[in-house]
Design an enzyme around this catalytic site. Structure first.
Site, PDB file in Angstrom:
ATOM      1  N   PHE A 134       0.847  -1.193   0.000  1.00 20.26           N
ATOM      2  CA  PHE A 134       0.000   0.000   0.000  1.00 20.26           C
ATOM      3  C   PHE A 134       0.885   1.246   0.000  1.00 20.26           C
ATOM      4  O   PHE A 134       1.889   1.311   0.712  1.00 20.26           O
ATOM      5  CB  PHE A 134      -0.930  -0.007   1.222  1.00 20.26           C
ATOM      6  CG  PHE A 134      -1.938   1.092   1.181  1.00 20.26           C
ATOM      7  CD1 PHE A 134      -3.069   0.980   0.380  1.00 20.26           C
ATOM      8  CD2 PHE A 134      -1.747   2.260   1.896  1.00 20.26           C
ATOM      9  CE1 PHE A 134      -3.996   2.015   0.305  1.00 20.26           C
ATOM     10  CE2 PHE A 134      -2.674   3.296   1.829  1.00 20.26           C
ATOM     11  CZ  PHE A 134      -3.799   3.173   1.032  1.00 20.26           C
ATOM     12  N   ASP A 208       1.185  -4.938   8.374  1.00 25.69           N
ATOM     13  CA  ASP A 208       0.052  -4.021   8.238  1.00 25.69           C
ATOM     14  C   ASP A 208      -1.216  -4.877   8.148  1.00 25.69           C
ATOM     15  O   ASP A 208      -1.409  -5.614   7.180  1.00 25.69           O
ATOM     16  CB  ASP A 208       0.226  -3.152   6.992  1.00 25.69           C
ATOM     17  CG  ASP A 208      -0.867  -2.092   6.866  1.00 25.69           C
ATOM     18  OD1 ASP A 208      -1.989  -2.312   7.389  1.00 25.69           O
ATOM     19  OD2 ASP A 208      -0.608  -1.059   6.225  1.00 25.69           O
ATOM     20  N   TYR A 233     -10.962   2.152  10.591  1.00 25.56           N
ATOM     21  CA  TYR A 233     -12.163   2.563   9.840  1.00 25.56           C
ATOM     22  C   TYR A 233     -12.623   1.560   8.785  1.00 25.56           C
ATOM     23  O   TYR A 233     -13.563   1.838   8.063  1.00 25.56           O
ATOM     24  CB  TYR A 233     -11.952   3.932   9.197  1.00 25.56           C
ATOM     25  CG  TYR A 233     -10.653   4.111   8.425  1.00 25.56           C
ATOM     26  CD1 TYR A 233     -10.514   3.601   7.143  1.00 25.56           C
ATOM     27  CD2 TYR A 233      -9.587   4.797   8.983  1.00 25.56           C
ATOM     28  CE1 TYR A 233      -9.337   3.759   6.449  1.00 25.56           C
ATOM     29  CE2 TYR A 233      -8.391   4.965   8.289  1.00 25.56           C
ATOM     30  CZ  TYR A 233      -8.272   4.445   7.028  1.00 25.56           C
ATOM     31  OH  TYR A 233      -7.098   4.604   6.345  1.00 25.56           O
ATOM     32  N   LYS A 234     -11.939   0.422   8.693  1.00 27.13           N
ATOM     33  CA  LYS A 234     -12.335  -0.588   7.695  1.00 27.13           C
ATOM     34  C   LYS A 234     -13.235  -1.616   8.388  1.00 27.13           C
ATOM     35  O   LYS A 234     -14.376  -1.296   8.743  1.00 27.13           O
ATOM     36  CB  LYS A 234     -11.080  -1.198   7.085  1.00 27.13           C
ATOM     37  CG  LYS A 234     -10.218  -0.180   6.307  1.00 27.13           C
ATOM     38  CD  LYS A 234      -8.966  -0.830   5.758  1.00 27.13           C
ATOM     39  CE  LYS A 234      -8.020   0.172   5.121  1.00 27.13           C
ATOM     40  NZ  LYS A 234      -8.525   0.692   3.835  1.00 27.13           N
ATOM     41  N   ARG A 382     -12.545  -3.759  -6.946  1.00 30.41           N
ATOM     42  CA  ARG A 382     -12.309  -4.393  -5.649  1.00 30.41           C
ATOM     43  C   ARG A 382     -13.615  -4.513  -4.875  1.00 30.41           C
ATOM     44  O   ARG A 382     -14.303  -3.511  -4.677  1.00 30.41           O
ATOM     45  CB  ARG A 382     -11.311  -3.540  -4.881  1.00 30.41           C
ATOM     46  CG  ARG A 382     -10.896  -4.114  -3.559  1.00 30.41           C
ATOM     47  CD  ARG A 382      -9.843  -3.265  -2.901  1.00 30.41           C
ATOM     48  NE  ARG A 382     -10.435  -2.123  -2.210  1.00 30.41           N
ATOM     49  CZ  ARG A 382      -9.819  -1.409  -1.275  1.00 30.41           C
ATOM     50  NH1 ARG A 382      -8.563  -1.688  -0.953  1.00 30.41           N
ATOM     51  NH2 ARG A 382     -10.413  -0.392  -0.691  1.00 30.41           N
TER      52      ARG A 382
HETATM   53  C1  LIG Z   1      -2.903  -1.512   3.807  1.00 32.64           C
HETATM   54  C2  LIG Z   1      -3.255  -0.131   4.207  1.00 32.64           C
HETATM   55  N1  LIG Z   1      -2.455   0.537   5.066  1.00 32.64           N
HETATM   56  C3  LIG Z   1      -2.733   1.806   5.452  1.00 32.64           C
HETATM   57  C4  LIG Z   1      -3.840   2.469   4.978  1.00 32.64           C
HETATM   58  C5  LIG Z   1      -4.163   3.883   5.347  1.00 32.64           C
HETATM   59  O1  LIG Z   1      -3.385   4.422   6.354  1.00 32.64           O
HETATM   60  P1  LIG Z   1      -3.846   5.782   7.058  1.00 32.64           P
HETATM   61  O2  LIG Z   1      -4.889   5.374   8.055  1.00 32.64           O
HETATM   62  O3  LIG Z   1      -2.613   6.270   7.691  1.00 32.64           O
HETATM   63  O4  LIG Z   1      -4.408   6.687   6.035  1.00 32.64           O
HETATM   64  C6  LIG Z   1      -4.715   1.804   4.102  1.00 32.64           C
HETATM   65  C7  LIG Z   1      -5.918   2.519   3.618  1.00 32.64           C
HETATM   66  O5  LIG Z   1      -6.620   2.118   2.753  1.00 32.64           O
HETATM   67  C8  LIG Z   1      -4.406   0.499   3.712  1.00 32.64           C
HETATM   68  O6  LIG Z   1      -5.206  -0.152   2.852  1.00 32.64           O
END
Ligand SMILES: Cc1ncc(COP(=O)(O)O)c(C=O)c1O
Ligand SMILES: Cc1ncc(COP(=O)(O)O)c(C=O)c1O
Lengths: 423, 423
Positions: A134, A208, A233-234, A382
């Site tokens: 990402f 992650d 938030y997911k 997706r």
């Molecule tokens: C794998 C992954 N890491 C990190 C993030 C986002 O990070 P942040 O909360 O710092 O914007 C996302 C957002 O879609 C993601 O899919």
């Protein structure tokens, strides 16, 4: 890794309804506010609102902030909120409560943990990641390495890492940073195997878990993982931009030295001491004052997820993605679509991704039909299948609608080619 | 620095009421939800809730998040929210809109800007601060310096800095980091003079405006300041833990190299490019996804403040603190209280701080009497006078109640000596 046996796939919409009626998670759906007539397959970008969130936020505004004012830090327990949410998340990822902090964004937490890793491996100069990781994971690592001037970011392809992790990791690798489930393809790494391979080469590993937590079982303890981060938030349904989490294994609590040392990570923040002394355990990863409204909203989402059965979530996630894949496979090729997500359960997260050169207008046509998925540049459609609130009929209907859109060429209509906007 | 002429102080409660009736800011008070029977002198810790916040948050939950779901990033303008709030803050601190980012916490923003400063002055090894600077400012600097291993944090006393800044700054000083208004004493630095002195020694300056923004005029442009940070939850009334801001002067936009490079600070976050390219201007200080609920709440507070007259705010702040000081001075000494806040307008922020060895129980007794102030270890009673919603009668009554508590020794009652809790 928990792995349910293959599901007997339903072959009619009625059979889907029957499965939904018997679903042990059926009641969980009612705990969410979902717009009627929408099949929401983008909970891996922004999870929907839990029904309880509204009342919790109202209480925070009407009683806590506006009546108790500053007294609410103690009176309403705001000061203990982040550790409380962290404990809930710990249960979802196979961690002890004192190994998880809730704070800041995933990006900032990546930074802290990479910074810790570099100091734990001072003679090594490389942060290793995947070519397709990402973007923010790559950017944070690149920025940190560039800023010190003494480190570098090296990338390897996912295929190579998955096939032979040991060969990709060299003696200069301080830390390997990977997404457990790939945001684009939905492919899932073998977390324990890669962690062990990295450790065998003397490297640390940062996972992650943005696309895992709340949908895919994770056991950091069993894998002896060093560090992890993830989004609120997911699949945790904490609301837009909800605070993120960071995991710091107990083995590193004493030695960890974060570059980012704010007062909320101090042993005694309200002693107002002039010098820094880190809080014990993962609490040292807290930094500044947390955004309480967003954190309260996250608390509701996390407690909701923490109350569900993880094995049932995984079984249903696989049943839904299996069903959607099975319904689409017969005609994908004839419409130029390619299944990108692995079919093997052990390699699949909780989403199905399809490749098509015109994925953008297809995604727009699908949204217009009431199925909300998203587009990931340059060519990925997706579709996230959040097991807590989606039903078998949703997977069935989504496949039907996509098929109809492809068959009739609806997506070729000019109105779906309007300028791209962010999602 | 804007400096109103001394006010003719009212000498009766009736005169206070008359001043309040004629106050050009009188209408602003109604824009806040304030509990009846409370005189709230802790808006410099947590500002009260604007009345408009409730409806804005309800809309965010009921319409945006729960109905529009992920589409709200575009549909409800969440994606443009941080720059919008930043533009509002820019107007309060004498900055161009493109010099301000709203993101993260004050602590994290301090880190980014100190990191930028160290790279702009690579041959210098010292971060200079005040002995009594706010703890998180000290901790962040100490943590960064310790983490690189090549820098150090040096402290000088406020008195020395204020009297002769040039003498405190040496050729090894990369950056001087100070609070404009001291959180404990309420003393205010001459921002322009110290900035000029630092520049003359080749050092950069980072100002913490946590206790200034929204209450005290600041003109960063005129002072040619390099960097600044500040809180959203104090005089900006953004709600508990609201996101913070960071100021990066135009002169550094091209050269700045932040250690913390997340995707929201990328030129094109949604291109999902593998390599980092900073956004132009202060936008490069954004990092991860912002906490939208907290940010929406901040937006309400900032737009409210941005609609008020800065000169009127400062004039009233001084009138209120002048009045409170004048009412207390005659009897402070006889009760062992010492005025810590400077009487000179040019050296005073928007608070009055009193020292007493037993400041804790005195503060508790005052709170019980309906006057909410706070305690700062080890011996400070801190009373913030937010000009947007406080009245002359509030200052009058607060002085009366404090006098009554001291005169009758009410604070000596055992119930005020209960264990300290955080505030
Ligand atoms: C794998 C992954 N890491 C990190 C993030 C986002 O990070 P942040 O909360 O710092 O914007 C996302 C957002 O879609 C993601 O899919
Ligand atoms: C001068 C100053 N800086 C910073 C902070 C807090 O920073 P953060 O928002 O990172 O907790 C405060 C909080 O009271 C403060 O007074």
């Amino acid at each position: 890794m928990l792995q349910p046996s293959a599901t007997d796939l339903p072959t009619s919409r009625e059979a889907c309804r029957a499965l939904d009626a018997a679903d042990p998670l059926a009641a969980a759906r009612a705990a969410f506010v979902l717009p009627p007539d929408v099949i929401y397959l983008d909970g891996n970008s922004l999870g929907p609102m839990p029904a309880a969130t509204r009342a919790r936020l109202q209480q925070a505004l009407d009683d806590e902030w506006s009546r108790q004012l500053v007294g609410a830090w103690n009176g309403a327990g705001w000061i203990d909120l982040a550790p409380r949410v962290a404990a809930g998340i710990a249960g979802l990822i196979g961690a002890h409560a004192d190994e998880v902090a809730v704070a800041d964004s995933t990006s900032v937490n990546l930074f802290k943990l990479l910074g810790i890793a570099l100091r734990l491996r001072p003679s090594r100069r490389t942060i290793l990641t995947e070519t397709g990781n990402f973007p923010t994971d790559r950017y944070v690592a690149e920025g940190l390495a560039g800023w010190t001037g003494e480190h570098r970011l090296r990338s390897v392809d996912r295929e190579r890492l998955a096939a032979d992790p040991a060969s990709a990791i060299d003696d200069d690798t301080a830390v390997l940073t990977l997404s457990h489930v790939d945001y684009r393809s939905g492919a899932m790494h073998d977390l324990a195997r890669i962690t062990a391979a990295a450790h065998a080469r003397g490297a640390l590993v940062l996972w992650d878990l943005a696309h895992s937590t709340g949908a895919v079982p994770v056991d950091l303890e069993a894998a002896q993982a060093d560090f992890a981060v993830g989004c609120g938030y997911k699949y945790l349904n904490g609301g837009p931009g909800a605070p993120a989490f960071a995991y710091l294994a107990r083995s590193w609590h004493a030695q960890a030295r974060s570059p980012l040392t704010g007062w909320f990570g101090h042993r005694e923040p309200f002693a107002f001491a002039p010098d820094y002394a880190p809080a014990t355990a993962a609490g040292q990863l807290q930094c500044g004052t947390p955004p309480i409204l967003s954190l309260l909203s996250l608390d509701v989402g996390v407690q909701l997820l923490a109350g569900l059965d993880g094995a049932a979530l995984r079984a249903k996630s696989l049943a839904l993605t299996d069903l959607f894949i099975a319904r689409c496979l017969p005609w994908l090729g004839e419409h130029g679509l390619e299944l990108v997500t692995p079919q093997a359960h052990a390699q699949r997260g909780s989403q199905v991704s399809l490749r098509h050169a015109r994925a953008w207008p297809i995604c727009q046509a699908l949204i217009e039909s009431g199925v909300v998925g998203d587009f990931r540049a340059p060519d990925i459609l997706r579709l996230g299948f959040a097991p807590a609130y989606l039903r078998h009929v949703d997977a069935w209907d989504a496949a039907e609608r996509l098929h109809a859109i492809m068959r009739a060429g609806i997506w070729q209509d000019a109105r779906f080619d309007r300028q791209r906007r962010v999602t």
